[in-house]
Design a protein around this motif. Sequence first.
Motif, PDB file in Angstrom:
ATOM      1  N   PHE A 129     134.701  13.384 151.427  1.00  0.00           N
ATOM      2  CA  PHE A 129     133.471  12.929 152.351  1.00  0.00           C
ATOM      3  C   PHE A 129     132.076  13.431 151.592  1.00  0.00           C
ATOM      4  N   VAL A 130     131.072  12.612 152.010  1.00  0.00           N
ATOM      5  CA  VAL A 130     129.822  12.893 151.580  1.00  0.00           C
ATOM      6  C   VAL A 130     128.680  12.244 152.173  1.00  0.00           C
ATOM      7  N   THR A 131     127.695  12.759 152.701  1.00  0.00           N
ATOM      8  CA  THR A 131     126.558  11.991 153.554  1.00  0.00           C
ATOM      9  C   THR A 131     125.906  11.047 152.576  1.00  0.00           C
ATOM     10  N   PRO A 132     125.318  10.236 153.042  1.00  0.00           N
ATOM     11  CA  PRO A 132     124.499   9.144 152.468  1.00  0.00           C
ATOM     12  C   PRO A 132     123.241   9.812 151.759  1.00  0.00           C
ATOM     13  N   TYR A 133     122.763  11.061 152.187  1.00  0.00           N
ATOM     14  CA  TYR A 133     121.535  11.466 151.556  1.00  0.00           C
ATOM     15  C   TYR A 133     121.727  11.815 150.056  1.00  0.00           C
ATOM     16  N   VAL A 134     122.970  11.761 149.763  1.00  0.00           N
ATOM     17  CA  VAL A 134     123.386  11.850 148.160  1.00  0.00           C
ATOM     18  C   VAL A 134     122.594  10.994 147.362  1.00  0.00           C
ATOM     19  N   TYR A 135     122.361   9.627 147.834  1.00  0.00           N
ATOM     20  CA  TYR A 135     121.771   8.641 147.060  1.00  0.00           C
ATOM     21  C   TYR A 135     120.220   8.936 146.904  1.00  0.00           C
ATOM     22  N   SER A 136     119.370   9.265 147.993  1.00  0.00           N
ATOM     23  CA  SER A 136     118.059   9.742 147.837  1.00  0.00           C
ATOM     24  C   SER A 136     117.931  10.820 146.865  1.00  0.00           C
ATOM     25  N   LEU A 137     119.040  11.702 146.825  1.00  0.00           N
ATOM     26  CA  LEU A 137     118.711  12.951 146.046  1.00  0.00           C
ATOM     27  C   LEU A 137     119.031  12.806 144.579  1.00  0.00           C
TER      28      LEU A 137
ATOM     29  N   GLU B 292     117.428  10.405 139.216  1.00  0.00           N
ATOM     30  CA  GLU B 292     117.251   8.936 138.601  1.00  0.00           C
ATOM     31  C   GLU B 292     115.924   9.055 137.550  1.00  0.00           C
ATOM     32  N   GLY B 293     116.450   8.427 136.192  1.00  0.00           N
ATOM     33  CA  GLY B 293     115.485   8.897 135.195  1.00  0.00           C
ATOM     34  C   GLY B 293     115.557   9.987 134.593  1.00  0.00           C
TER      35      GLY B 293
END
Length: 758
Positions: free
Chosen positions: A29-37, A87-88
Motif C-alpha cells: 500500500f502506498v498513498t498517491p502523494y508518492v507521485y508528487s514526490l 523527476e529529472g
Amino acid sequence: MQNECAAFDYVPLVVYRCIQRGIDRKFEFVTPYVYSLLNLTPEQLIHDSKVFFCRIHPEDRNMFLRGWENHTHLPATIRLEYRMLGEGNRVIWVQENSVMSQGSIENEIVCHGALIEIPDHQQIKEELQRWDRELQSLTDNLPDIIGRFDRKNRVMYLNRWWDSVEPFPPEKYLGKQLIELGVSQKVAGIFEKKIQSVCEKGISDSLEISHPTKQGLKNFEIRFCPEPTIGGQILTVLLICRDVTDVRMAELAFRESDEKFRQLAEVVDSVFWIWDVDLQQIVYVSPAYKRLWGGDPQKLMSNPFDWLTIVFQEDQSKVENLFLKRIDVKCLDIEYRIVTRHDELRWVHNRTFPVKDSLGRIHRVIGIAQDVTERKKWEEERLRGAKLESLGLLAGGLAHDFNNLLTAILGQLSLAKFTLDSSSPLFNRISEAEHASLRAQDIARQLLTFSKGGAPVKKTVLLQEIIKENVQLVLSGSNVRPIFTIADDLWPVTIDAGQICQVIHNLVINARQAMEEGGECTIQAHNVKGDMVERSDFGQMTLHDPEWIEIRFMDKGVGISNENLEKIFDPYFTTKSTGSGLGLATSYSIVRNHGGVLAVNSAVGEGSTFSLFLPATPLPEMAYEVPEKRVKMGQGKILIMDDEIQIRKVLGEMVETCGYSYQTAKDGEEALRDFCEAWEIGSPFSAVILDLTVPGGLGGKEVLSRLLTIDPQVKAIVVSGYSNDPVLANYQEYGFKGRVAKPFNLVDLSVVLHSVLE
C-alpha cells in the motif's frame, strides 16, 4: 479502513505498508502523494519491488541498507534521512519514519511508515556544520588567543594558550580556572574582575598586560566582550588576546626616531619642511624657520606660500615660478636670497626630494633649505682672488720692467752726477731727477707688494722723515690737515721701507675718508716698552720684544661700530661703496710679516685710532744704517749677467767708474762659460753680478749653485727687479755675498761691491 486510507490522499506525505527484504521493498500500500514526490505512481511501486531502491541517491544507498539491518528486537522504530532522485534526477531530501514488525510468515518483516520531504532542514544542518568547520579553522589559525568564560570564571573554550601555536585540546582547559592554566594569581585576579564587570554591565572592556613566555616577556592586548542570549542574559564572556609586542616595540622605535628627528630639526640651522601633495600644503616646518629666518610657522600652515614674503624681492618671481610648476613633479635644486628678521641678506640652497607611496605615486615632498651664505662669500672671494692673482701677475711684471727702466735711468743719472761738481747748476737738476726716480721706485715696490707679498727686504732706518713724507703725500690737496707729534729720539726699526710706506698710506687714506667734511689727522710716534704696551688700551696683545715704537693715526671721523670692528681687517670687508676691502687687510699682513701688531680703537661718532707697533732696534744693540753718499772705489774684474742690454751697458759703465774692469753675459749659459774660461786660464773674476730672473734661461740662483761647484769661494751679488723676492730678502741662505734691488744708483752699487770684495 478504506475511508481512513482515502484521507491520506490529501496529506503531503507518503504513507506506505511494505515487506522489506534488502534492496527489495514490496509495497502493499502506498498513498498517491508518492507521485508528487518521486514522479512514481503507487502502481509502479507495488508491481516493481526494486524501483524504490533505484530512486535512492547512490551515495546514500549503503546508509539506507544499514538502517534496516540487525534489528533483533521487534517491533523496532526506524528513523532515516537520505536523498532520493525525483523527476529529472532532482535531489530530494526525505525523512523516513517506520515501524518494523514480524509478519505472518517466518522471517518476514512488515514495515508501516511515512516519507516526508525535508527541503530546508538538511541544508540548514549542512550549513551549520560548514560554519562550525570554518569557525574552527579560523580560531585554529588566528594568531590571537580566543577564549570563552562563564560567569564562574571557568574556561568554556580556548583555541590556544600563551606559549603554543598549536590548537589547545578541550581536555586541557574545559571547566578549569585561569590559575589552573599557569596564570599568576595577580593576572588571574585581574581577568576575573574584568569578566564579572562585563557580565554585570554588558559593556566590552579591555586591558594590556606584560606576561612571561618561553620567548621572553611579551605584551598582550586583551578584550572582554559580552555574549548575550536571546533573552538578553549574559552567561558567557568572549576573550580576545592579541600579542602586541612587535607593535609596541615599533611604536617605541617610532617615538624614539621621532624624538631624534625633533631634536635634530630643532638644533640644525637648516630649515626642514614637508609638503603634502594631496592636501597641497606644508604639513611640517622645523623651528629654524622661525628662529633663523624670522618666519611664522602658523601662517605657513594656513598659507603654504607665505614663506615667499621672506624671499628677496629680486628673486621672488623666479622662485615662485619654479616651485609652483615643479614641486609635485621632480626634484628641485635652487639657490636664492632671503631677508631675515634682522634685515640681513642671506643665501639659501633649497633642495626637494619626492617620496612615493606603494603605488609609485608621489604623495609627499621633503625639502631642506640650507644657509650657504658663507659658501657664497667664499666663492666670491675665490673669484676675486683669481682676478687679483691675474692682476698681481700683471702688476709684478710691470714692476719688474719698471724697475729695469728705472735702473737704466738712475744709473745714467748717477753717472752724470758723478762727473759734475756739486756747485754746477746741472748737479741740482740731476739730483731732483734722481729723487723723482726714487719716488717712482716706491711705486714699483708697492706694485710688487700687491702682486706677491713675500718676505720683506729689510733695512735699519729712522722713521721720522718717512712718516712725515708719506702722510703729507696722501693728504696733499685734501681738506684734512696733518698734525705731527714725533719723538726726536725715536728708535730705529729694521723694516722694508716700501711696504711700511704702503701701510702708512692705507691708514692715512682711511682717516681722510672718515672725515669727508675735513678735519685734523693726528700722527704720534714714540718709543714704548713691552710692559707699557700691556698696560695700555691694547693690553690684550702679547708682545715678546722688549722695545717697540708705536705710531698712532687718530681721526675725528664717523667712527666704526663694534660689529664692524671685529671684521675690519678681513679681506674684502668694506663699508664703502667703492672700496675693495684690501687696504687694511694688506696692511695687517705686512705688519704681521714684520713681527709687529696693527690694532684699532673706535667709537661711533667720536673717531678712530689705529696703532702700529713695530719692534725697535735700539742704538746700543744695533746701529742703524746711515745712507752712504760717496762712491766707493775698488779694483778687480767683475762678471755681469743680465738679459737686458740697457742694464748690462749701464752696469758696465758704473762698475768701470768705480775702478773695476768688467765682462758681460746675456744669460746663465754664457755667464757659466765665461766664468769657466777665466778660471781655467788662471784669471778668475773678483765678483759676479747675477740677475735673479732670466726669461727662458738659467737665473741667478741656478747659475750660482753651479758656480759654487767650480769655486766654493765665489763672491756673487744678486740683482733683481722683484725687490721683495725671498732670495733677495735672504740672499745669504742661497750663497750670495751681497744684494742690490733694482733700481739702484752708482753709490748703491759701489757700496755693495766694496763690502763684498773688501
